[in-house]
Structure formats: C-alpha cells, structure tokens
Design an enzyme around this catalytic site. Structure first.
Site, PDB file in Angstrom:
ATOM      1  CB  SER A 126      -0.870  -0.021   1.259  1.00 42.77           C
ATOM      2  OG  SER A 126      -1.387   1.250   1.531  1.00 42.77           O
ATOM      3  CD  GLU A 128      -2.126   5.350   4.729  1.00 48.83           C
ATOM      4  OE1 GLU A 128      -1.766   5.434   5.916  1.00 48.83           O
ATOM      5  OE2 GLU A 128      -2.489   6.331   4.068  1.00 48.83           O
ATOM      6  CE1 TYR A 149      -4.025  -1.557   5.683  1.00 43.16           C
ATOM      7  CE2 TYR A 149      -3.048   0.485   4.886  1.00 43.16           C
ATOM      8  CZ  TYR A 149      -3.618  -0.742   4.630  1.00 43.16           C
ATOM      9  OH  TYR A 149      -3.775  -1.165   3.336  1.00 43.16           O
TER      10      TYR A 149
HETATM   11  O1  F7E Z   1      -8.904   8.344   3.482  1.00 44.57           O
HETATM   12  C1  F7E Z   1      -9.302  11.865   4.582  1.00 44.57           C
HETATM   13  C2  F7E Z   1      -8.396  10.972   5.414  1.00 44.57           C
HETATM   14  O2  F7E Z   1      -9.973   6.301   4.453  1.00 44.57           O
HETATM   15  C3  F7E Z   1      -8.368   9.184   2.488  1.00 44.57           C
HETATM   16  C4  F7E Z   1      -7.146   2.292   2.219  1.00 44.57           C
HETATM   17  O3  F7E Z   1      -7.643   1.542   1.135  1.00 44.57           O
HETATM   18  O4  F7E Z   1      -5.871   3.669   0.751  1.00 44.57           O
HETATM   19  C5  F7E Z   1      -6.833   3.712   1.784  1.00 44.57           C
HETATM   20  O5  F7E Z   1      -6.348   4.444   2.913  1.00 44.57           O
HETATM   21  C6  F7E Z   1      -8.105  10.578   3.049  1.00 44.57           C
HETATM   22  C7  F7E Z   1      -7.341  10.595   4.385  1.00 44.57           C
HETATM   23  O6  F7E Z   1      -8.187   6.088   2.625  1.00 44.57           O
HETATM   24  C8  F7E Z   1     -12.639  11.625   5.992  1.00 44.57           C
HETATM   25  O7  F7E Z   1      -7.905  11.694   6.547  1.00 44.57           O
HETATM   26  C9  F7E Z   1     -11.265  13.212   5.434  1.00 44.57           C
HETATM   27  O8  F7E Z   1      -6.360  11.590   4.326  1.00 44.57           O
HETATM   28  O9  F7E Z   1     -10.405   6.890   2.022  1.00 44.57           O
HETATM   29  P1  F7E Z   1      -9.453   6.866   3.164  1.00 44.57           P
HETATM   30  P2  F7E Z   1      -6.668   5.986   3.142  1.00 44.57           P
HETATM   31  O10 F7E Z   1      -6.543   6.226   4.596  1.00 44.57           O
HETATM   32  O11 F7E Z   1      -5.840   6.823   2.235  1.00 44.57           O
HETATM   33  C10 F7E Z   1      -4.634   3.039   1.078  1.00 44.57           C
HETATM   34  C11 F7E Z   1      -3.818   2.975  -0.169  1.00 44.57           C
HETATM   35  C12 F7E Z   1      -4.801   1.740   1.762  1.00 44.57           C
HETATM   36  O12 F7E Z   1      -3.989   0.846   1.623  1.00 44.57           O
HETATM   37  C13 F7E Z   1      -5.903   1.620   2.753  1.00 44.57           C
HETATM   38  O13 F7E Z   1      -6.211   0.266   3.025  1.00 44.57           O
HETATM   39  O14 F7E Z   1      -9.361  11.203   3.318  1.00 44.57           O
HETATM   40  N1  F7E Z   1     -10.646  12.036   5.148  1.00 44.57           N
HETATM   41  N2  F7E Z   1     -12.470  12.986   5.974  1.00 44.57           N
HETATM   42  C14 F7E Z   1     -11.488  11.027   5.472  1.00 44.57           C
HETATM   43  N3  F7E Z   1     -11.340   9.680   5.371  1.00 44.57           N
HETATM   44  C15 F7E Z   1     -12.379   8.902   5.791  1.00 44.57           C
HETATM   45  N4  F7E Z   1     -12.269   7.558   5.690  1.00 44.57           N
HETATM   46  N5  F7E Z   1     -13.528   9.448   6.320  1.00 44.57           N
HETATM   47  C16 F7E Z   1     -13.711  10.806   6.432  1.00 44.57           C
HETATM   48  O15 F7E Z   1     -14.752  11.267   6.912  1.00 44.57           O
END
Ligand code: F7E
Length: 329
Positions: A126, A128, A149
């Site tokens: 990932s 991440e 993670y």
């Molecule tokens: O967040 C911001 C949050 O949860 C993206 C997983 O598939 O991709 C994914 O991880 C961004 C972050 O994905 C909300 O702070 C704002 O900056 O959609 P996400 P992630 O954390 O990037 C990687 C490649 C993986 O491997 C992981 O398994 O969006 N954000 N407000 C928010 N995020 C969420 N979830 N919810 C909010 O309300």
C-alpha cells in the site's frame, strides 16, 4: 489440455477480490477464495458470480487452516488481498491489525513454502507505507508509515521480498495507491462522499461530516488496478511495482467533484467533524507509475472525474431503488 491455471484469493469478498475474481474467470482460471467464518456473511460483491467460484473456510490467524486449503486447492497463483484495511481502525485495534495485515502475510508465505514453493505469490502492499515521504513516491522511495496499518503493511512488504530472496519464491509486492469503485466500503472517503451525495440529492439526508479536507491522494479505479496485480504474476521475473495514476487531488476537490455531478453546492451540506481527524495524517500521496508502465505495459483507463461520476451514479441508482422498495413495504 492447456496449462493448469488455478488462483487462490484471500480477501475475495472485498472490493479488489471481487474485481480480480471476475478478471481471472474471464482469463479462464479456476478461481478459489478463502473466507473467514462469520455469523453474518457478506457476499454481496461476489453474489452475481458466486456459483463460478469455490470458497473455502480458513483464517489468516490460523496457520494450519491455510496449509490445509493450499494443499487441497494446489493453486498456481495466490493473491493475498485480505487485511484489516481501514486506517482509523488500526489505531483502535493495533494488535489485531498487526496479526492480520503483518503476520498474516508470513502465515500465507510459510504455507506456500511448505506446500509448494513454486506457487506465485502476490502481496497487496500500500501507498500508506510511504507516509511522510515527500511526493512523488516510486519503488525506491523510503517508507515512513504514519499509522499502525502503514507499519503493518511495511512488514508485509519486506517479508514478501525476504521470501523471494531467502527461498526463491516468485513473490511480488504491488504497492497500490488508493483505488476506488462503486464496490468500495462506505467507510472510505470516496464512497462515503458519493453515498452522501446520492442520499442528499434524493432527499433522505442533508449533511455530510468529514475530517481533513486538505489531504492529497492519488485516486485510481479499482478494476484497472486488479489488471496490474495479475500482470505482475505473469512476468518472467518477480519484482515490486508502484501502481498509481500520477495525478493528485485533495479531499476537497473530491467533494466538489462529487457534489457537482449531482448539481449540488457542497458548502451547504459538508460539516467538519474533529473526531474524524486522524492522530497522524498522511498529507500527500502521488505515485510514479513509470516502472509499471514500462515493464508491465500497464496504464489506467478510467480517470478521476469519470470514476467519481460512475460512483455517484451507482449510489443514486441504489438509493433510489432502496427508497422505492421502502415505499412499497
Ligand atoms: O482516506 C481523509 C483521510 O480512508 C483518504 C485504504 O484503502 O488507501 C486507503 O487508505 C483521506 C485521508 O483512505 C474523511 O484523513 C477526510 O487523508 O479513504 P481513506 P486511506 O486512509 O488513504 C490506502 C492505499 C490503503 O492501503 C488503505 O487500506 O481522506 N478524510 N475525511 C477522510 N477519510 C475517511 N475515511 N472518512 C472521512 O470522513
């Protein structure tokens, strides 16, 4: 008789597992999946082609169950897509995240080594893992993870490389940047936004609470990304690849785009919620897909705006159908 092509997928009921299954069935593979026993089974993503798959009960936490399934199936390829994959949960359950997302990889690799080291192995790594490393991020960029993670995924990546180097296993690590689709879980930001847009547009919700709007991500389309996974296992030599679009947007731009598809003004509906801010954030991810383009011949087909539109439209259809079913009941 052609060559035997048998795939075993962990995480087959997830977004990527479902798209990868469809691709492999089209490529005439025999497709097997590992599912965890649960009293509430969730097969909706694979329901329409479940009769063409063979599902086996096993668990990434249980070494022998993995050995048993691999002995029984004798796959030619294994795709390890199962993980605790929601970043915020990894702060609430860091040990469980480590068990599934880090040690789970070693358990699958140990099973491969014991049963048949000739099995080709794909590890879902990932973006991440890059965390704080400044963009653009490529295969040579140092890892600097920012969440339990991300830390667990770094372990999964290096243990994959290590089994390649120690035992000669054809083991590859695909470093995939965020990839989305109408099958994405609603806890992830893209789907959370497109689902809210649909509900607001159809009058069943009014507000959307979000955390950090300034985070930048390189968002691609999941069906494009599973093609890259498969491609990595068809190479002559194993290697690691970054899969990304090379284009970056902020969460705010995602929100603007999704509300725009429905003709809504996002400022009237989006509220900031401090409880959704993460203890440590990954501010800026932007992948450099040069290597995957040159060696795999891989290119994304669906761009950001088209993907967001597809997701909003799918959610509008679903919310409308649910409202209709509710009205009839
Ligand atoms: O967040 C911001 C949050 O949860 C993206 C997983 O598939 O991709 C994914 O991880 C961004 C972050 O994905 C909300 O702070 C704002 O900056 O959609 P996400 P992630 O954390 O990037 C990687 C490649 C993986 O491997 C992981 O398994 O969006 N954000 N407000 C928010 N995020 C969420 N979830 N919810 C909010 O309300």
């Amino acid at each position: 008789m052609g060559e035997r092509r048998v795939a075993l997928i962990t995480g087959i009921t997830g977004q990527d597992g479902s798209y990868l299954s469809e691709l492999l069935l089209e490529e005439s593979y025999e497709v097997h999946g590992i599912v965890r026993r649960s009293s509430t089974e969730r097969f909706e993503r694979i329901a329409s082609f479940k009769d063409r798959l063979t599902l086996h009960q096993a668990d990434l936490l249980d070494q022998l169950s993995l050995v048993d399934v691999i002995r029984q199936v004798r796959p030619t390829e294994i795709y390890n897509l199962a993980a605790q994959s929601f970043v915020p949960t990894s702060w609430r359950q860091p040990l469980l995240t480590g068990e599934f997302t880090a040690l789970g990889v070693t358990r699958v690799l140990e099973a491969v080594r014991l049963v048949d080291p000739g099995i080709r192995f794909y590890q879902a790594s990932s973006s991440e893992m890059f965390g704080n490393s400044p963009p653009p991020q490529g295969e040579r960029t140092p890892f600097s993870p920012r969440s339990p993670y991300g830390v667990a995924k770094v372990y999964g990546h290096f243990i994959t490389v290590n089994y390649r180097e120690s035992y000669g296993v054809f083991a590859v690590s695909g470093i995939l940047f965020n990839h989305e689709s109408p099958r994405r879980g609603k806890e992830f930001v893209t789907r959370k936004v497109t689902d809210a847009v649909a509900r607001i547009k159809l009058g069943v919700a009014d507000e959307l609470r979000l955390g950090n709007l300034e985070a930048r991500r390189d968002w691609g389309y999941a069906p494009d990304y599973v093609r890259a996974m498969w491609g990595m296992l068809q190479q002559r030599e194993p290697g690691d690849y970054v899969i990304a679009t090379g284009v970056q947007h902020t969460v705010r731009q995602l929100v603007e785009c999704a509300f725009g598809v429905a003709g809504l003004d996002w400022r009237r509906h989006v509220r900031s919620d401090p409880s959704l801010i993460r203890p440590a954030e990954v501010d800026s991810l932007l992948g450099d897909p040069t290597r995957s383009r040159d060696r795999l011949g891989w290119k994304p087909r669906v761009g950001f705006e088209e993907m967001v539109r597809l997701m909003v439209e799918a959610d509008m259809d679903r919310v409308a159908a649910e409202a209709h079913a509710g009205a009839r009941a």
